[in-house]
Scaffold this motif. Structure first.
Motif, PDB file in Angstrom:
ATOM      1  N   MET A   1       0.665  -1.173   0.044  1.00  0.00           N
ATOM      2  CA  MET A   1      -0.148  -0.421  -0.181  1.00  0.00           C
ATOM      3  C   MET A   1       0.829   1.230   0.308  1.00  0.00           C
ATOM      4  O   MET A   1       0.403   2.381  -0.083  1.00  0.00           O
ATOM      5  N   SER A   2       2.363   1.160  -0.199  1.00  0.00           N
ATOM      6  CA  SER A   2       2.903   2.511   0.133  1.00  0.00           C
ATOM      7  C   SER A   2       3.384   3.369  -1.063  1.00  0.00           C
ATOM      8  O   SER A   2       3.001   2.291  -2.637  1.00  0.00           O
ATOM      9  N   ALA A   3       4.132   3.968  -0.946  1.00  0.00           N
ATOM     10  CA  ALA A   3       5.010   4.865  -2.487  1.00  0.00           C
ATOM     11  C   ALA A   3       5.851   4.812  -2.379  1.00  0.00           C
ATOM     12  O   ALA A   3       6.617   5.630  -2.967  1.00  0.00           O
ATOM     13  N   SER A   4       6.384   4.151  -1.976  1.00  0.00           N
ATOM     14  CA  SER A   4       8.059   3.205  -1.255  1.00  0.00           C
ATOM     15  C   SER A   4       8.615   2.217  -1.911  1.00  0.00           C
ATOM     16  O   SER A   4       7.902   0.823  -2.026  1.00  0.00           O
ATOM     17  N   ALA A   5       9.520   2.386  -2.566  1.00  0.00           N
ATOM     18  CA  ALA A   5      10.397   1.621  -3.295  1.00  0.00           C
ATOM     19  C   ALA A   5      11.966   1.535  -2.944  1.00  0.00           C
ATOM     20  O   ALA A   5      12.763   2.734  -3.074  1.00  0.00           O
ATOM     21  N   VAL A   6      13.035   0.661  -2.703  1.00  0.00           N
ATOM     22  CA  VAL A   6      13.702   0.399  -2.090  1.00  0.00           C
ATOM     23  C   VAL A   6      14.846  -0.531  -2.954  1.00  0.00           C
ATOM     24  O   VAL A   6      14.159  -1.592  -3.210  1.00  0.00           O
ATOM     25  N   ILE A   7      15.858  -0.171  -3.917  1.00  0.00           N
ATOM     26  CA  ILE A   7      16.516  -0.820  -4.245  1.00  0.00           C
ATOM     27  C   ILE A   7      18.027  -0.900  -4.410  1.00  0.00           C
ATOM     28  O   ILE A   7      18.493   0.551  -3.674  1.00  0.00           O
ATOM     29  N   THR A   8      18.946  -2.306  -3.929  1.00  0.00           N
ATOM     30  CA  THR A   8      20.372  -1.818  -3.554  1.00  0.00           C
ATOM     31  C   THR A   8      20.993  -1.905  -5.359  1.00  0.00           C
ATOM     32  O   THR A   8      21.144  -3.195  -6.087  1.00  0.00           O
ATOM     33  N   ASN A   9      21.851  -1.639  -5.643  1.00  0.00           N
ATOM     34  CA  ASN A   9      22.359  -0.679  -6.605  1.00  0.00           C
ATOM     35  C   ASN A   9      23.704  -1.915  -6.499  1.00  0.00           C
ATOM     36  O   ASN A   9      24.603  -1.790  -5.157  1.00  0.00           O
TER      37      ASN A   9
ATOM     38  N   GLY B   1       1.367  -4.128   8.744  1.00  0.00           N
ATOM     39  CA  GLY B   1       1.331  -4.024   7.768  1.00  0.00           C
ATOM     40  C   GLY B   1       1.033  -2.985   6.969  1.00  0.00           C
ATOM     41  O   GLY B   1       2.381  -1.827   6.163  1.00  0.00           O
ATOM     42  N   SER B   2       0.252  -3.189   6.784  1.00  0.00           N
ATOM     43  CA  SER B   2      -0.564  -2.087   6.017  1.00  0.00           C
ATOM     44  C   SER B   2      -0.271  -0.626   5.534  1.00  0.00           C
ATOM     45  O   SER B   2      -0.181   0.280   5.497  1.00  0.00           O
ATOM     46  N   LEU B   3      -1.435  -0.626   6.696  1.00  0.00           N
ATOM     47  CA  LEU B   3      -1.375   0.213   7.985  1.00  0.00           C
ATOM     48  C   LEU B   3      -0.475   0.994   8.001  1.00  0.00           C
ATOM     49  O   LEU B   3      -0.151   2.360   8.697  1.00  0.00           O
TER      50      LEU B   3
END
Length: 392
Positions: free
Chosen positions: A147-155, A249-251
């Motif tokens: 439900m979130s507006a975020s994303a995390v990626i590793t280079n 987790g969603s909230l």
């Protein structure tokens, strides 16, 4: 309270067997060609893959596959996934898995509709202007990415772990069946518990005043997770415990607890450097190490906030003559809870020493371009001091 915009467009399908509706859901939206995105094979071993593909076939949904997403998802596969979407004329990405799969899908979805390298989004030199839609079937209660507006990626080149926020990241729909988390082992369940708590805590510890509604929601959510987390660990097939944990987790990460606050996610920023540098560290386990150290470093600059945390979340009696003692007891109560669910609380429990503190602190400040807030502005040297507290 500060001004805010709250936007939570993701449609939630919550309950037993809901994953079997995925083909019809996608068909009703009008999509005909999707990419099925998943991790390293657990959905095949559990039978979920067969349920999903059968539903897709029954509803005439054509699909291509891209599996193999690892924990702490990597930039290289994101680039490959974007090319698959372009070559296959994919209209929607269906992420079946936990936060790593969902985050990977989100960034692939943006890179698939432009010529921009996705790392430019991650390091914020470019801003996405459009995206493929993303649907989710959640298999792990943890990141709230459904439900979130975020994303995390590793280079992989340099071990840089970066995240960014955009409304394009919010999934079109998410299917949440708590039964799909029954097979999650105790370690990953505990990591999820910590991650859910820390998404709430990193918003809760803000300098913004007069946010009593958000504070009460946050405290109630934390108390629920503390209880139901233990219940889920004791009985992995306790549906009500798994259901409450999944919804929490969603909230915890759709920003209902952060609306009206200034928040900076200090513990997440510090932890990203740990699991970016040491890829074997699970994000939740890293957060369990970070929070006690960060809290002990800053609490004297925010005694009343930490006192409220101690009293309202951990049921500690307020010491009117020694508020700092009450604040510190709340920090230790949280640390002890993490221990009680099998989480590490010191870096040496992860096999990590001080060999990379200088490098991690440098990266965490974006090479001197920022400090980590709130309460105390953490520059490179102060960040190193916080990391040192993680050894003691």
């Amino acid at each position: 309270m500060v001004d805010f915009t709250f936007y939570a467009p993701t449609k939630i399908y919550f309950g037993k067997g809901k994953q079997k509706l995925v083909g019809k859901i996608i068909k009703d939206y009008g999509f005909k060609k999707i990419m099925l995105h998943y991790g390293k094979g657990s959905i095949k071993r559990s039978g979920l893959y067969d349920e999903v593909t059968e539903s897709l076939k029954e509803n005439g949904i054509e699909y291509t596959e891209f599996g193999g997403v690892e924990p702490n998802p990597k930039l290289g596969p994101v680039r490959r996934g974007a090319e698959i979407c372009k070559n296959e004329n994919v209209e929607l990405i269906l992420a079946v898995g936990g936060g790593s799969v969902i985050d990977s899908a989100k960034v692939i979805a943006e890179a698939a509709v432009c010529d921009t390298d996705p790392w430019e989004f991650m390091n914020k030199t470019k801003i996405p202007e459009k995206s493929l839609p993303v649907g989710v079937i959640l298999t792990l209660s943890a990141t709230g990415s459904e439900m979130s507006a975020s994303a995390v990626i590793t280079n992989e080149d340099g071990g840089f772990k970066r995240g960014y926020t955009t409304d394009f990241h919010k999934p079109l729909f998410s299917i949440l069946n708590p039964e799909l988390t029954y097979t999650v082992d105790k370690f990953q369940t505990a990591c999820g518990i910590v991650d859910i708590m820390m998404h709430t805590i990193d918003r809760y510890f803000s300098e913004t005043k007069n946010v009593d509604i958000q504070d009460n929601i946050s405290e109630g959510l934390l108390r629920s997770v503390i209880k139901t987390g233990k219940d889920a660990l004791e009985n992995p097939e306790d549906y009500e415990a798994r259901a409450n944990l999944m919804w929490a987790g969603s909230l915890s990460h759709n920003d209902i607890t952060g609306a009206g606050r200034e928040w900076f996610f200090p513990c997440h920023q510090l932890e990203h450097e740990i699991s970016g540098r040491y890829d074997f560290v699970a994000h939740g386990a890293g957060l369990a190490v970070v929070f006690p150290a960060w809290a002990k470093y800053v609490y004297k600059s925010a005694v009343e906030r930490f006192c409220r945390f101690a009293v309202n979340v951990w049921n500690i009696d307020r010491n009117l003559d020694a508020p700092e003692k009450t604040a510190l007891e709340g920090i230790y109560a949280c640390e002890n809870y993490f221990k009680s669910i099998g989480m590490p609380v010191r870096l040496n429990e992860l096999g990590i020493g001080d060999e990379a503190f200088d490098e991690m602190a440098e990266k965490c400040t974006f090479f001197g371009k920022r400090v980590i807030k709130p309460f105390i502005d953490l520059d490179k040297e102060k960040i190193k001091e916080v990391y040192k507290l993680m050894l003691d």
